[in-house]
Design a protein around this motif. Sequence first.
Motif, PDB file in Angstrom:
ATOM      1  N   THR A  76      -2.883  44.138  10.137  1.00 52.68           N
ATOM      2  CA  THR A  76      -2.318  43.557  11.356  1.00 52.68           C
ATOM      3  C   THR A  76      -2.494  44.430  12.600  1.00 52.68           C
ATOM      4  OG1 THR A  76      -0.158  44.515  10.859  1.00 52.68           O
ATOM      5  CG2 THR A  76      -0.564  42.255  10.076  1.00 52.68           C
ATOM      6  N   VAL A  77      -3.151  45.572  12.449  1.00 51.05           N
ATOM      7  CA  VAL A  77      -3.369  46.466  13.602  1.00 51.05           C
ATOM      8  C   VAL A  77      -4.857  46.806  13.701  1.00 51.05           C
ATOM      9  CG1 VAL A  77      -1.044  47.469  13.575  1.00 51.05           C
ATOM     10  CG2 VAL A  77      -2.831  48.515  12.208  1.00 51.05           C
ATOM     11  N   PRO A  78      -5.358  47.018  14.921  1.00 46.71           N
ATOM     12  CA  PRO A  78      -6.783  47.315  15.070  1.00 46.71           C
ATOM     13  C   PRO A  78      -7.170  48.739  14.653  1.00 46.71           C
ATOM     14  CG  PRO A  78      -5.711  47.278  17.214  1.00 46.71           C
ATOM     15  CD  PRO A  78      -4.684  46.863  16.204  1.00 46.71           C
ATOM     16  N   ASP A  79      -6.215  49.645  14.647  1.00 45.32           N
ATOM     17  CA  ASP A  79      -6.485  51.056  14.343  1.00 45.32           C
ATOM     18  C   ASP A  79      -6.481  51.280  12.828  1.00 45.32           C
ATOM     19  OD1 ASP A  79      -6.578  53.808  14.064  1.00 45.32           O
ATOM     20  OD2 ASP A  79      -4.917  54.206  15.432  1.00 45.32           O
ATOM     21  N   LYS A  80      -7.660  51.598  12.271  1.00 47.53           N
ATOM     22  CA  LYS A  80      -7.782  51.770  10.814  1.00 47.53           C
ATOM     23  C   LYS A  80      -6.980  52.980  10.312  1.00 47.53           C
ATOM     24  CE  LYS A  80     -10.854  48.477   9.954  1.00 47.53           C
ATOM     25  NZ  LYS A  80     -10.250  47.197  10.247  1.00 47.53           N
ATOM     26  N   VAL A  81      -6.806  54.004  11.157  1.00 45.55           N
ATOM     27  CA  VAL A  81      -6.000  55.161  10.736  1.00 45.55           C
ATOM     28  C   VAL A  81      -4.532  54.752  10.603  1.00 45.55           C
ATOM     29  CG1 VAL A  81      -5.238  57.498  11.343  1.00 45.55           C
ATOM     30  CG2 VAL A  81      -7.632  56.862  11.647  1.00 45.55           C
ATOM     31  N   GLU A  82      -4.088  53.862  11.471  1.00 47.12           N
ATOM     32  CA  GLU A  82      -2.720  53.342  11.352  1.00 47.12           C
ATOM     33  C   GLU A  82      -2.569  52.568  10.043  1.00 47.12           C
ATOM     34  OE1 GLU A  82       0.370  50.625  13.952  1.00 47.12           O
ATOM     35  OE2 GLU A  82      -1.278  51.603  15.011  1.00 47.12           O
ATOM     36  N   THR A  83      -3.593  51.816   9.675  1.00 45.46           N
ATOM     37  CA  THR A  83      -3.583  51.119   8.386  1.00 45.46           C
ATOM     38  C   THR A  83      -3.566  52.130   7.250  1.00 45.46           C
ATOM     39  OG1 THR A  83      -4.742  49.200   9.295  1.00 45.46           O
ATOM     40  CG2 THR A  83      -4.881  49.517   6.916  1.00 45.46           C
ATOM     41  N   LEU A 105     -19.239  55.411  14.260  1.00 47.81           N
ATOM     42  CA  LEU A 105     -19.099  56.854  14.511  1.00 47.81           C
ATOM     43  C   LEU A 105     -17.646  57.223  14.795  1.00 47.81           C
ATOM     44  CD1 LEU A 105     -22.340  57.364  16.636  1.00 47.81           C
ATOM     45  CD2 LEU A 105     -21.942  58.105  14.263  1.00 47.81           C
ATOM     46  N   LYS A 106     -16.937  56.363  15.530  1.00 44.41           N
ATOM     47  CA  LYS A 106     -15.509  56.601  15.802  1.00 44.41           C
ATOM     48  C   LYS A 106     -14.723  56.558  14.496  1.00 44.41           C
ATOM     49  CE  LYS A 106     -11.497  54.878  18.399  1.00 44.41           C
ATOM     50  NZ  LYS A 106     -10.616  55.546  17.486  1.00 44.41           N
ATOM     51  N   LEU A 107     -15.043  55.576  13.654  1.00 44.67           N
ATOM     52  CA  LEU A 107     -14.382  55.461  12.356  1.00 44.67           C
ATOM     53  C   LEU A 107     -14.579  56.747  11.542  1.00 44.67           C
ATOM     54  CD1 LEU A 107     -12.945  53.120  10.632  1.00 44.67           C
ATOM     55  CD2 LEU A 107     -15.164  52.896   9.519  1.00 44.67           C
ATOM     56  N   GLU A 113     -10.700  63.495  10.195  1.00 45.69           N
ATOM     57  CA  GLU A 113      -9.483  64.250  10.528  1.00 45.69           C
ATOM     58  C   GLU A 113      -8.401  64.143   9.461  1.00 45.69           C
ATOM     59  OE1 GLU A 113      -8.015  63.353  14.448  1.00 45.69           O
ATOM     60  OE2 GLU A 113      -9.997  63.650  15.361  1.00 45.69           O
ATOM     61  N   VAL A 114      -8.411  63.063   8.682  1.00 44.07           N
ATOM     62  CA  VAL A 114      -7.383  62.883   7.647  1.00 44.07           C
ATOM     63  C   VAL A 114      -7.956  62.968   6.234  1.00 44.07           C
ATOM     64  CG1 VAL A 114      -5.772  61.617   9.139  1.00 44.07           C
ATOM     65  CG2 VAL A 114      -7.493  60.352   7.813  1.00 44.07           C
ATOM     66  N   GLY A 115      -9.237  63.330   6.121  1.00 48.34           N
ATOM     67  CA  GLY A 115      -9.848  63.549   4.811  1.00 48.34           C
ATOM     68  C   GLY A 115     -10.254  62.292   4.064  1.00 48.34           C
ATOM     69  N   VAL A 116     -10.502  61.211   4.792  1.00 48.68           N
ATOM     70  CA  VAL A 116     -10.934  59.962   4.156  1.00 48.68           C
ATOM     71  C   VAL A 116     -12.449  59.839   4.299  1.00 48.68           C
ATOM     72  CG1 VAL A 116     -10.825  57.435   4.282  1.00 48.68           C
ATOM     73  CG2 VAL A 116      -8.729  58.790   4.512  1.00 48.68           C
ATOM     74  N   GLU A 117     -13.104  59.519   3.199  1.00 49.38           N
ATOM     75  CA  GLU A 117     -14.553  59.336   3.200  1.00 49.38           C
ATOM     76  C   GLU A 117     -14.898  57.915   3.656  1.00 49.38           C
ATOM     77  OE1 GLU A 117     -18.274  59.449  -0.003  1.00 49.38           O
ATOM     78  OE2 GLU A 117     -16.224  59.733  -0.728  1.00 49.38           O
ATOM     79  N   VAL A 118     -15.947  57.784   4.473  1.00 49.77           N
ATOM     80  CA  VAL A 118     -16.448  56.474   4.888  1.00 49.77           C
ATOM     81  C   VAL A 118     -17.732  56.212   4.105  1.00 49.77           C
ATOM     82  CG1 VAL A 118     -17.302  55.053   6.791  1.00 49.77           C
ATOM     83  CG2 VAL A 118     -15.461  56.712   7.200  1.00 49.77           C
ATOM     84  N   VAL A 119     -17.768  55.119   3.354  1.00 48.00           N
ATOM     85  CA  VAL A 119     -18.940  54.748   2.562  1.00 48.00           C
ATOM     86  C   VAL A 119     -19.453  53.409   3.071  1.00 48.00           C
ATOM     87  CG1 VAL A 119     -19.750  54.084   0.252  1.00 48.00           C
ATOM     88  CG2 VAL A 119     -18.165  56.007   0.523  1.00 48.00           C
ATOM     89  N   TYR A 120     -20.763  53.365   3.348  1.00 48.77           N
ATOM     90  CA  TYR A 120     -21.389  52.134   3.828  1.00 48.77           C
ATOM     91  C   TYR A 120     -22.143  51.457   2.689  1.00 48.77           C
ATOM     92  CZ  TYR A 120     -20.481  54.039   8.472  1.00 48.77           C
ATOM     93  OH  TYR A 120     -19.881  54.548   9.586  1.00 48.77           O
ATOM     94  N   PHE A 121     -22.036  50.124   2.654  1.00 47.96           N
ATOM     95  CA  PHE A 121     -22.784  49.319   1.696  1.00 47.96           C
ATOM     96  C   PHE A 121     -23.756  48.430   2.447  1.00 47.96           C
ATOM     97  CE2 PHE A 121     -18.814  49.623  -1.019  1.00 47.96           C
ATOM     98  CZ  PHE A 121     -19.361  50.561  -1.870  1.00 47.96           C
TER      99      PHE A 121
END
Length: 149
Positions: A76-83, A105-107, A113-121
Amino acid sequence: MVQHRVGYAPGVYDLFHVGHLNILRHARSQCDYLVAGVVSDEMAALAKGHTPMIPLRERLEIVRSVRFVDAAFVETVPDKVETWQQVRFDVIFKGDDWRGTEKGLKLERDFAEVGVEVVYFPYTVHTSSTQLRRALDALVSRPGALSAP
């Protein structure tokens, strides 16, 4: 202690198709527990300029029923870090149409900064909800289309 890897696969999941299934299947293969983030109607309208054809309640039920999904979460929020603060996942999965873009790149920066990996498919180019929606809109706009005989 065994590390339990939680994955997050956000999407509108409108007009559910094989591309959605592929992302969820691939995501589940790379984590122990998969949460699918189903974007609310309001958030989808903000992001895409129109509301989904399938209502949130139905999209949520469809995604929850996919065997690769352990849980579904309404985004329900646009900010993925908030999610992330609400769901607490270790890896987020996105289509590779985001890779190298400003939003991708922003993602990556935000999640680093919070240690979450971004994986692209790989994005399923030949099937997309946008293409399906355009085809349906074209059918409906033709005189006499989809009307009863």
